[in-house]
Design a protein around this motif. Structure first.
Motif, PDB file in Angstrom:
ATOM      1  N   ALA A  62       0.693  -1.146   0.134  1.00  0.00           N
ATOM      2  CA  ALA A  62      -0.144  -0.015  -0.063  1.00  0.00           C
ATOM      3  C   ALA A  62       0.981   1.079  -0.119  1.00  0.00           C
ATOM      4  N   GLY A  63       0.670   2.217  -0.837  1.00  0.00           N
ATOM      5  CA  GLY A  63       1.279   3.538  -1.033  1.00  0.00           C
ATOM      6  C   GLY A  63       2.544   3.523  -2.017  1.00  0.00           C
ATOM      7  N   THR A  64       2.985   2.171  -2.184  1.00  0.00           N
ATOM      8  CA  THR A  64       4.400   1.861  -2.832  1.00  0.00           C
ATOM      9  C   THR A  64       4.253   2.253  -4.325  1.00  0.00           C
ATOM     10  N   LEU A  65       5.087   3.304  -5.110  1.00  0.00           N
ATOM     11  CA  LEU A  65       4.835   3.517  -6.278  1.00  0.00           C
ATOM     12  C   LEU A  65       5.814   2.800  -7.172  1.00  0.00           C
ATOM     13  N   HIS A  66       5.622   2.456  -8.482  1.00  0.00           N
ATOM     14  CA  HIS A  66       6.362   1.849  -9.492  1.00  0.00           C
ATOM     15  C   HIS A  66       7.520   2.886  -9.815  1.00  0.00           C
ATOM     16  N   SER A  67       8.450   2.648 -10.032  1.00  0.00           N
ATOM     17  CA  SER A  67       9.890   3.533 -10.235  1.00  0.00           C
ATOM     18  C   SER A  67       9.596   4.078 -11.314  1.00  0.00           C
ATOM     19  N   ILE A  68       9.040   3.861 -12.575  1.00  0.00           N
ATOM     20  CA  ILE A  68       8.733   4.505 -13.834  1.00  0.00           C
ATOM     21  C   ILE A  68       7.445   4.978 -13.957  1.00  0.00           C
ATOM     22  N   GLY A  69       7.304   6.167 -14.396  1.00  0.00           N
ATOM     23  CA  GLY A  69       6.157   6.792 -14.528  1.00  0.00           C
ATOM     24  C   GLY A  69       6.189   7.533 -15.796  1.00  0.00           C
ATOM     25  N   CYS A  70       5.229   8.479 -16.302  1.00  0.00           N
ATOM     26  CA  CYS A  70       5.119   9.423 -17.477  1.00  0.00           C
ATOM     27  C   CYS A  70       4.774  10.710 -16.986  1.00  0.00           C
ATOM     28  N   ALA A  71       5.254  11.616 -17.277  1.00  0.00           N
ATOM     29  CA  ALA A  71       4.882  13.013 -17.106  1.00  0.00           C
ATOM     30  C   ALA A  71       4.160  13.859 -18.395  1.00  0.00           C
ATOM     31  N   GLY A  72       3.156  14.259 -17.887  1.00  0.00           N
ATOM     32  CA  GLY A  72       2.405  15.055 -18.829  1.00  0.00           C
ATOM     33  C   GLY A  72       2.383  16.554 -18.428  1.00  0.00           C
ATOM     34  N   ARG A  73       2.158  17.212 -19.742  1.00  0.00           N
ATOM     35  CA  ARG A  73       1.741  18.889 -19.585  1.00  0.00           C
ATOM     36  C   ARG A  73       0.433  18.832 -19.387  1.00  0.00           C
ATOM     37  N   LEU A  74       0.227  19.794 -18.635  1.00  0.00           N
ATOM     38  CA  LEU A  74      -1.348  20.177 -18.357  1.00  0.00           C
ATOM     39  C   LEU A  74      -1.591  21.214 -19.479  1.00  0.00           C
ATOM     40  N   THR A  75      -2.514  20.517 -20.372  1.00  0.00           N
ATOM     41  CA  THR A  75      -2.697  21.520 -21.911  1.00  0.00           C
ATOM     42  C   THR A  75      -4.078  21.894 -21.910  1.00  0.00           C
ATOM     43  N   ALA A  76      -5.041  21.380 -21.037  1.00  0.00           N
ATOM     44  CA  ALA A  76      -6.521  21.914 -21.263  1.00  0.00           C
ATOM     45  C   ALA A  76      -7.023  21.582 -20.135  1.00  0.00           C
ATOM     46  N   PHE A  77      -7.997  22.408 -19.357  1.00  0.00           N
ATOM     47  CA  PHE A  77      -8.729  22.246 -18.144  1.00  0.00           C
ATOM     48  C   PHE A  77     -10.083  23.077 -18.156  1.00  0.00           C
ATOM     49  N   SER A  78     -11.009  22.624 -17.619  1.00  0.00           N
ATOM     50  CA  SER A  78     -12.170  23.550 -17.386  1.00  0.00           C
ATOM     51  C   SER A  78     -12.645  22.754 -16.027  1.00  0.00           C
ATOM     52  N   GLU A  79     -13.409  24.091 -15.447  1.00  0.00           N
ATOM     53  CA  GLU A  79     -13.803  24.020 -13.895  1.00  0.00           C
ATOM     54  C   GLU A  79     -15.480  23.640 -14.146  1.00  0.00           C
ATOM     55  N   THR A  80     -15.900  22.596 -13.342  1.00  0.00           N
ATOM     56  CA  THR A  80     -17.456  22.350 -13.234  1.00  0.00           C
ATOM     57  C   THR A  80     -17.969  23.352 -12.486  1.00  0.00           C
ATOM     58  N   GLU A  81     -19.283  23.643 -12.000  1.00  0.00           N
ATOM     59  CA  GLU A  81     -19.924  24.407 -11.353  1.00  0.00           C
ATOM     60  C   GLU A  81     -19.636  24.083  -9.826  1.00  0.00           C
ATOM     61  N   ASP A  82     -19.490  22.814  -9.480  1.00  0.00           N
ATOM     62  CA  ASP A  82     -19.302  22.182  -8.246  1.00  0.00           C
ATOM     63  C   ASP A  82     -17.665  22.031  -7.572  1.00  0.00           C
ATOM     64  N   GLY A  83     -16.928  22.999  -8.680  1.00  0.00           N
ATOM     65  CA  GLY A  83     -15.511  23.034  -8.048  1.00  0.00           C
ATOM     66  C   GLY A  83     -14.625  21.877  -8.658  1.00  0.00           C
ATOM     67  N   ARG A  84     -15.117  20.909  -9.353  1.00  0.00           N
ATOM     68  CA  ARG A  84     -14.341  19.982 -10.000  1.00  0.00           C
ATOM     69  C   ARG A  84     -13.538  20.308 -11.200  1.00  0.00           C
ATOM     70  N   TYR A  85     -12.549  19.626 -11.626  1.00  0.00           N
ATOM     71  CA  TYR A  85     -11.961  19.949 -13.001  1.00  0.00           C
ATOM     72  C   TYR A  85     -11.933  18.755 -13.869  1.00  0.00           C
ATOM     73  N   MET A  86     -11.991  19.156 -14.921  1.00  0.00           N
ATOM     74  CA  MET A  86     -11.707  18.307 -16.363  1.00  0.00           C
ATOM     75  C   MET A  86     -10.598  18.687 -16.780  1.00  0.00           C
ATOM     76  N   VAL A  87      -9.657  17.901 -16.971  1.00  0.00           N
ATOM     77  CA  VAL A  87      -8.345  18.307 -17.395  1.00  0.00           C
ATOM     78  C   VAL A  87      -7.681  17.241 -18.671  1.00  0.00           C
ATOM     79  N   THR A  88      -6.744  17.799 -19.388  1.00  0.00           N
ATOM     80  CA  THR A  88      -5.932  16.871 -20.400  1.00  0.00           C
ATOM     81  C   THR A  88      -4.777  17.045 -19.923  1.00  0.00           C
ATOM     82  N   LEU A  89      -3.948  15.856 -19.883  1.00  0.00           N
ATOM     83  CA  LEU A  89      -2.498  15.803 -19.800  1.00  0.00           C
ATOM     84  C   LEU A  89      -2.154  15.323 -21.165  1.00  0.00           C
ATOM     85  N   SER A  90      -0.683  16.012 -21.836  1.00  0.00           N
ATOM     86  CA  SER A  90      -0.145  15.498 -22.921  1.00  0.00           C
ATOM     87  C   SER A  90       1.153  14.815 -22.640  1.00  0.00           C
ATOM     88  N   GLY A  91       1.199  13.688 -23.180  1.00  0.00           N
ATOM     89  CA  GLY A  91       2.417  12.969 -22.557  1.00  0.00           C
ATOM     90  C   GLY A  91       3.662  13.634 -22.945  1.00  0.00           C
TER      91      GLY A  91
END
Length: 212
Positions: A62-91
């Motif tokens: 529990a809580g242990t991460l794989h050593s390899i991941g992939c970073a994405g740049r936040l390229t799009a986001f929109s906020e819903t009326e209740d404060g949540r976000y819909m976002v897109t990451l570009s690898g």
């Protein structure tokens, strides 16, 4: 861009089964307070990078991460009326976690090493040995077996890298299988891994039918 242009420390988002690959796009629905805080902080940075990483799915891990991941740049986001976000990451690039950073943020941050993944920041990869007709036939049987639907015309027109990476991200494989696809050193290796996973799923489906 080279690995030296990327930051040494990035926020990480552990999400089982969510795979991001270089030059691909991953939509995310963010609503947990700690990740809303992460998003607010990321928007203030020049790089706007978030590291997607798979947590281990095993007893006692529990809580242990794989050593390899992939970073994405936040390229799009929109906020819903209740404060949540819909976002897109570009690898952007894969990375290797060096250590987790202690701090006061509610989300996790890690120092990372970008070396060894220079290809991720280069041109679109090619797969010279790709037999597309055979692959699409196999894919069709897999989608039928899984009850999945897709836009076959768009798939047929997609470039090799976009096709293979999109399917790696979207197909319903286990998190550990997704990790294997992420860690594939080349597009050819990823395609071979993808084919192996599809063939295994089809054989397992055939075995289940025989047992019934």
């Amino acid at each position: 861009m080279t690995p030296t242009d990327l930051p040494e420390t990035i926020p990480v988002f552990p999400l089982p089964g969510a795979l991001l690959l270089p030059r691909a796009r991953l939509p995310l629905h963010i609503f947990e307070p700690r990740y809303l805080a992460m998003l607010d902080d990321v928007l203030k940075t020049q790089d706007r990078l978030i590291g997607m990483v798979q947590p281990y799915d095993a007893p006692g891990a529990a809580g242990t991460l794989h050593s390899i991941g992939c970073a994405g740049r936040l390229t799009a986001f929109s906020e819903t009326e209740d404060g949540r976000y819909m976002v897109t990451l570009s690898g952007m690039s894969r990375f290797r976690i060096q250590k987790e950073v202690d701090g006061f943020t509610p989300y996790r941050r890690c120092t990372v090493d970008w070396s060894g993944f220079e290809r991720d920041l280069g041109q679109v990869e090619l797969d010279p040995g790709f037999q597309r007709d055979d692959f699409m036939d196999l894919l069709g049987r897999f989608f039928d077996d899984q009850g999945l639907k897709t836009d076959w015309e768009s798939l047929g027109e997609a470039e090799d890298e976009l096709l293979i990476n999109s399917l790696s991200m979207l197909c319903p494989f286990d998190p550990e299988d997704k990790q294997a696809l992420l860690e594939a050193p080349s597009l050819t290796t990823r395609r071979e891994t993808l084919v192996t996973l599809i063939e295994f799923a089809l054989r397992r489906g055939d075995a289940n039918e025989v047992m019934q």
